[in-house]
Design a protein around this motif. Structure first.
Motif, PDB file in Angstrom:
ATOM      1  N   ALA A 239     -12.659  -6.335  27.243  1.00 44.23           N
ATOM      2  CA  ALA A 239     -13.262  -5.760  27.859  1.00 44.23           C
ATOM      3  C   ALA A 239     -13.775  -4.961  26.395  1.00 44.23           C
ATOM      4  CB  ALA A 239     -13.058  -4.820  28.568  1.00 44.23           C
ATOM      5  N   ALA A 240     -13.156  -3.972  25.613  1.00 44.87           N
ATOM      6  CA  ALA A 240     -13.430  -3.074  24.856  1.00 44.87           C
ATOM      7  C   ALA A 240     -13.982  -3.600  23.414  1.00 44.87           C
ATOM      8  CB  ALA A 240     -12.216  -2.224  24.248  1.00 44.87           C
ATOM      9  N   ARG A 241     -13.510  -4.818  22.777  1.00 41.19           N
ATOM     10  CA  ARG A 241     -14.221  -5.488  22.524  1.00 41.19           C
ATOM     11  C   ARG A 241     -15.266  -6.364  22.880  1.00 41.19           C
ATOM     12  NH1 ARG A 241      -9.127  -7.512  20.945  1.00 41.19           N
ATOM     13  NH2 ARG A 241     -10.127  -9.507  22.321  1.00 41.19           N
ATOM     14  N   ILE A 242     -15.480  -7.032  24.202  1.00 42.51           N
ATOM     15  CA  ILE A 242     -17.065  -7.278  23.979  1.00 42.51           C
ATOM     16  C   ILE A 242     -18.844  -5.631  24.505  1.00 42.51           C
ATOM     17  CG2 ILE A 242     -18.143  -8.417  26.132  1.00 42.51           C
ATOM     18  CD1 ILE A 242     -15.507  -9.906  26.243  1.00 42.51           C
ATOM     19  N   ALA A 243     -17.142  -5.136  24.764  1.00 40.21           N
ATOM     20  CA  ALA A 243     -18.092  -3.518  25.114  1.00 40.21           C
ATOM     21  C   ALA A 243     -19.062  -3.157  24.138  1.00 40.21           C
ATOM     22  CB  ALA A 243     -17.940  -2.795  25.742  1.00 40.21           C
TER      23      ALA A 243
ATOM     24  N   ARG B 257     -23.580 -13.280  36.179  1.00 39.99           N
ATOM     25  CA  ARG B 257     -21.882 -13.255  35.039  1.00 39.99           C
ATOM     26  C   ARG B 257     -21.870 -12.813  33.528  1.00 39.99           C
ATOM     27  NH1 ARG B 257     -26.328 -17.234  35.466  1.00 39.99           N
ATOM     28  NH2 ARG B 257     -27.437 -17.671  33.278  1.00 39.99           N
ATOM     29  N   ASN B 258     -23.037 -12.150  33.526  1.00 38.55           N
ATOM     30  CA  ASN B 258     -22.866 -11.500  32.286  1.00 38.55           C
ATOM     31  C   ASN B 258     -22.848  -9.876  32.436  1.00 38.55           C
ATOM     32  OD1 ASN B 258     -23.954 -14.133  31.185  1.00 38.55           O
ATOM     33  ND2 ASN B 258     -26.330 -13.274  31.747  1.00 38.55           N
ATOM     34  N   ALA B 259     -21.997  -9.725  30.814  1.00 43.40           N
ATOM     35  CA  ALA B 259     -21.307  -8.330  31.119  1.00 43.40           C
ATOM     36  C   ALA B 259     -22.645  -7.775  31.411  1.00 43.40           C
ATOM     37  CB  ALA B 259     -20.302  -8.337  29.696  1.00 43.40           C
ATOM     38  N   ARG B 260     -22.259  -5.886  31.349  1.00 44.16           N
ATOM     39  CA  ARG B 260     -22.967  -4.613  31.077  1.00 44.16           C
ATOM     40  C   ARG B 260     -22.029  -3.818  30.687  1.00 44.16           C
ATOM     41  NH1 ARG B 260     -22.770  -8.515  36.031  1.00 44.16           N
ATOM     42  NH2 ARG B 260     -22.700  -6.728  37.566  1.00 44.16           N
ATOM     43  N   VAL B 261     -22.359  -2.711  30.343  1.00 34.76           N
ATOM     44  CA  VAL B 261     -21.089  -1.823  30.129  1.00 34.76           C
ATOM     45  C   VAL B 261     -21.381  -0.295  30.640  1.00 34.76           C
ATOM     46  CG1 VAL B 261     -21.830  -1.320  27.681  1.00 34.76           C
ATOM     47  CG2 VAL B 261     -19.659  -0.498  28.898  1.00 34.76           C
TER      48      VAL B 261
END
Length: 218
Positions: free
Chosen positions: A23-27, A106-110
């Motif tokens: 999660a940290a890397r994707i963020a 379904r996609n990431a967000r931060v």
């Protein structure tokens, strides 16, 4: 046979979780490698504001990721609504949310929660020339409202947004990490060099066992 199928389904599901490290890397990838470097900033109207005291206000905002630790560079225009709200909050508080290129459930967000440091005296900006060039490389149209430009459309100042809390939603909760990301982990996930060398993007997620997000709440 049913037991075997159930076991396989359980193991497949268990391995589908992202870890907090993923999660940290994707963020950081969402923030640093954004195609637009435009996030949704949220601030709060001051208590003395007519009609809408203490109400939230959100609007798109330019940013530039010019620091390895995740600090973001902003152009602070006192004329803007966000800037006026920030100036009237304790600690100059704000949040910035960055989504995937194609926002979807379904996609990431931060969401980054933090404080804004405003440099009214331009020469005091750390690494001023590097910061200026970094910002203009990402937002070349900003050349029309740079600080200390007598011909600029508006008065502006350089500012840094310092995240103090990071909340990540990787997608659907049965497969992706949802919860708080420790700040030091978020910082360290951007220490691998240029954007092309940093951790996996949303499409390159590393899978593993998901820890409980509640232990990371600020």
């Amino acid at each position: 046979m049913r037991f075997v199928l159930a076991l396989l389904l359980f193991l497949t599901s268990a391995l589908a979780y992202e870890t907090v490290y993923d999660a940290a890397r994707i963020a950081r990838s969402l923030v640093d490698d954004s195609e637009t470097s435009i996030g949704t900033m949220a601030t709060t109207f001051p208590s003395e504001y007519p009609n809408l005291p203490n109400h939230p206000f959100a609007l798109q905002e330019y940013y530039a990721s010019c620091h390895q630790n995740g600090t973001l560079t902003l152009l602070f225009l006192p004329i803007s609504r966000h800037s006026q709200n920030i100036l009237h909050t304790d600690g100059h508080a704000a949040s910035i949310t960055i989504t995937s290129t194609r926002p979807a459930a379904r996609n990431a967000r931060v969401s980054l929660l933090g404080n804004v440091t405003i440099f009214e005296d331009t020469p005091t900006v750390p690494e001023l020339q590097r910061i200026k060039q970094c910002y203009l490389n990402i937002h070349p149209d900003a050349k029309w409202w740079l600080p200390d430009d007598d011909g600029a459309a508006h008065i502006s100042y350089w500012a840094f947004f310092h995240p103090h809390s990071v909340y990540f939603v990787g997608g659907f909760g049965d497969k992706h990490y949802i919860g708080w990301v420790p700040l030091d982990l978020y910082h360290d996930s951007g220490l691998q060099g240029t954007s092309s060398q940093k951790g996996p993007s949303e499409q390159q997620r590393v899978l593993g066992t998901r820890p409980s997000p509640s232990k990371f709440e600020p």
